[in-house]
Design a protein around this motif. Structure first.
Motif, PDB file in Angstrom:
ATOM      1  N   SER A  79      32.965  27.246  56.739  1.00 39.67           N
ATOM      2  CA  SER A  79      32.404  28.452  56.113  1.00 39.67           C
ATOM      3  C   SER A  79      33.434  29.570  56.077  1.00 39.67           C
ATOM      4  CB  SER A  79      31.169  28.929  56.882  1.00 39.67           C
ATOM      5  OG  SER A  79      30.137  27.992  56.783  1.00 39.67           O
ATOM      6  N   LEU A  80      34.146  29.767  57.189  1.00 43.45           N
ATOM      7  CA  LEU A  80      35.178  30.799  57.232  1.00 43.45           C
ATOM      8  C   LEU A  80      36.285  30.511  56.222  1.00 43.45           C
ATOM      9  CD1 LEU A  80      35.464  31.364  61.088  1.00 43.45           C
ATOM     10  CD2 LEU A  80      34.552  32.964  59.394  1.00 43.45           C
ATOM     11  N   ASN A  81      36.661  29.249  56.127  1.00 49.26           N
ATOM     12  CA  ASN A  81      37.682  28.849  55.158  1.00 49.26           C
ATOM     13  C   ASN A  81      37.233  29.153  53.732  1.00 49.26           C
ATOM     14  OD1 ASN A  81      40.260  27.933  55.459  1.00 49.26           O
ATOM     15  ND2 ASN A  81      39.642  25.895  56.158  1.00 49.26           N
ATOM     16  N   ARG A  82      35.977  28.851  53.433  1.00 47.01           N
ATOM     17  CA  ARG A  82      35.417  29.115  52.104  1.00 47.01           C
ATOM     18  C   ARG A  82      35.449  30.621  51.811  1.00 47.01           C
ATOM     19  NH1 ARG A  82      31.832  25.553  52.967  1.00 47.01           N
ATOM     20  NH2 ARG A  82      30.180  26.901  53.676  1.00 47.01           N
ATOM     21  N   ILE A  83      35.071  31.411  52.788  1.00 43.23           N
ATOM     22  CA  ILE A  83      35.076  32.865  52.610  1.00 43.23           C
ATOM     23  C   ILE A  83      36.493  33.360  52.381  1.00 43.23           C
ATOM     24  CG2 ILE A  83      34.688  35.069  53.801  1.00 43.23           C
ATOM     25  CD1 ILE A  83      32.255  33.632  55.184  1.00 43.23           C
ATOM     26  N   TYR A  84      37.440  32.867  53.189  1.00 46.87           N
ATOM     27  CA  TYR A  84      38.840  33.275  53.056  1.00 46.87           C
ATOM     28  C   TYR A  84      39.362  32.949  51.654  1.00 46.87           C
ATOM     29  CZ  TYR A  84      43.824  33.781  53.947  1.00 46.87           C
ATOM     30  OH  TYR A  84      45.138  34.158  53.885  1.00 46.87           O
ATOM     31  N   ARG A  85      39.063  31.730  51.181  1.00 45.18           N
ATOM     32  CA  ARG A  85      39.530  31.325  49.850  1.00 45.18           C
ATOM     33  C   ARG A  85      38.903  32.165  48.745  1.00 45.18           C
ATOM     34  NH1 ARG A  85      38.658  26.136  52.043  1.00 45.18           N
ATOM     35  NH2 ARG A  85      36.851  25.904  50.715  1.00 45.18           N
ATOM     36  N   LEU A  87      38.342  35.353  48.916  1.00 45.64           N
ATOM     37  CA  LEU A  87      38.874  36.713  48.931  1.00 45.64           C
ATOM     38  C   LEU A  87      39.940  36.902  47.861  1.00 45.64           C
ATOM     39  CD1 LEU A  87      39.365  37.260  52.777  1.00 45.64           C
ATOM     40  CD2 LEU A  87      37.587  38.274  51.337  1.00 45.64           C
ATOM     41  N   SER A  88      40.049  38.119  47.397  1.00 50.42           N
ATOM     42  CA  SER A  88      41.143  38.456  46.477  1.00 50.42           C
ATOM     43  C   SER A  88      42.455  38.409  47.256  1.00 50.42           C
ATOM     44  CB  SER A  88      40.938  39.865  45.908  1.00 50.42           C
ATOM     45  OG  SER A  88      41.086  40.824  46.953  1.00 50.42           O
ATOM     46  N   GLU A  89      43.551  38.453  46.539  1.00 47.63           N
ATOM     47  CA  GLU A  89      44.873  38.469  47.193  1.00 47.63           C
ATOM     48  C   GLU A  89      44.974  39.655  48.146  1.00 47.63           C
ATOM     49  OE1 GLU A  89      48.505  37.066  48.314  1.00 47.63           O
ATOM     50  OE2 GLU A  89      47.030  36.059  47.050  1.00 47.63           O
ATOM     51  N   THR A  90      44.475  40.797  47.714  1.00 51.25           N
ATOM     52  CA  THR A  90      44.494  41.999  48.557  1.00 51.25           C
ATOM     53  C   THR A  90      43.646  41.788  49.816  1.00 51.25           C
ATOM     54  OG1 THR A  90      44.776  43.391  46.605  1.00 51.25           O
ATOM     55  CG2 THR A  90      43.996  44.474  48.607  1.00 51.25           C
ATOM     56  N   LYS A  93      45.532  39.538  52.191  1.00 53.20           N
ATOM     57  CA  LYS A  93      46.619  40.270  52.841  1.00 53.20           C
ATOM     58  C   LYS A  93      46.074  41.187  53.929  1.00 53.20           C
ATOM     59  CE  LYS A  93      50.008  40.254  49.101  1.00 53.20           C
ATOM     60  NZ  LYS A  93      50.727  41.065  48.104  1.00 53.20           N
ATOM     61  N   THR A  94      44.980  41.867  53.643  1.00 55.93           N
ATOM     62  CA  THR A  94      44.368  42.756  54.626  1.00 55.93           C
ATOM     63  C   THR A  94      43.927  41.973  55.856  1.00 55.93           C
ATOM     64  OG1 THR A  94      43.616  44.255  52.889  1.00 55.93           O
ATOM     65  CG2 THR A  94      42.500  44.413  55.024  1.00 55.93           C
ATOM     66  N   LEU A  95      43.270  40.852  55.643  1.00 57.70           N
ATOM     67  CA  LEU A  95      42.824  40.020  56.757  1.00 57.70           C
ATOM     68  C   LEU A  95      44.010  39.492  57.563  1.00 57.70           C
ATOM     69  CD1 LEU A  95      40.348  38.883  58.159  1.00 57.70           C
ATOM     70  CD2 LEU A  95      40.422  36.946  56.580  1.00 57.70           C
ATOM     71  N   ASN A  96      45.067  39.073  56.881  1.00 60.72           N
ATOM     72  CA  ASN A  96      46.267  38.605  57.571  1.00 60.72           C
ATOM     73  C   ASN A  96      46.904  39.732  58.387  1.00 60.72           C
ATOM     74  OD1 ASN A  96      46.080  35.968  56.651  1.00 60.72           O
ATOM     75  ND2 ASN A  96      47.293  36.366  54.833  1.00 60.72           N
ATOM     76  N   ASN A  97      46.907  40.948  57.846  1.00 57.65           N
ATOM     77  CA  ASN A  97      47.457  42.094  58.571  1.00 57.65           C
ATOM     78  C   ASN A  97      46.659  42.385  59.838  1.00 57.65           C
ATOM     79  OD1 ASN A  97      49.538  42.498  56.751  1.00 57.65           O
ATOM     80  ND2 ASN A  97      48.426  44.048  55.577  1.00 57.65           N
ATOM     81  N   ILE A  98      45.342  42.278  59.740  1.00 55.69           N
ATOM     82  CA  ILE A  98      44.486  42.479  60.912  1.00 55.69           C
ATOM     83  C   ILE A  98      44.828  41.433  61.971  1.00 55.69           C
ATOM     84  CG2 ILE A  98      42.115  42.332  61.779  1.00 55.69           C
ATOM     85  CD1 ILE A  98      41.257  43.515  59.013  1.00 55.69           C
TER      86      ILE A  98
END
Length: 114
Positions: A79-85, A87-90, A93-98
């Motif tokens: 489910s988390l993977n589906r949500i991540y995919r 997401l927009s590119e922005t 990036k925001t999630l990766n920064n967190i």
């Protein structure tokens, strides 16, 4: 979430690793009064303090908040993977920064303990 139960869990874990509240508060970079308030169930830690607490006490935030590790199941990861995919590119990036900030905070706190 029950602040009294959370406070008790933090206090029990803290007593296993730190001689007293003052030492723990210093490691957390907060006041002894704030630690006492949280341990007595008079308030909840902020998110950043919760994360620092879990790192310093070598436990998960789930254990502190719920009394058990609520590690995600394979279905949860899907489910988390589906949500991540989705997401927009922005958003990605925001999630990766967190995530990078959390890793940096963890590294900093581990270095502080040594």
């Amino acid at each position: 979430m029950n602040p009294i139960e959370i406070g008790k869990r933090i206090q029990e874990l803290r007593k296993k690793k730190y001689r007293n509240r003052a030492e723990f508060a210093e490691a957390l970079q907060t006041s002894e009064g704030n630690v006492k308030r949280i341990e007595n169930g008079l308030g909840l830690p902020s998110i950043d303090l919760l994360v620092r607490t879990s790192i310093l006490l070598n436990t998960s935030t789930d254990v502190i908040l719920f009394g058990h590790d609520a590690s995600p199941s394979e279905k949860d990861w899907e489910s988390l993977n589906r949500i991540y995919r989705s997401l927009s590119e922005t958003g990605r990036k925001t999630l990766n920064n967190i995530g990078q900030e959390l890793l940096s905070l963890e590294s900093s706190l581990k270095h502080h303990r040594e």
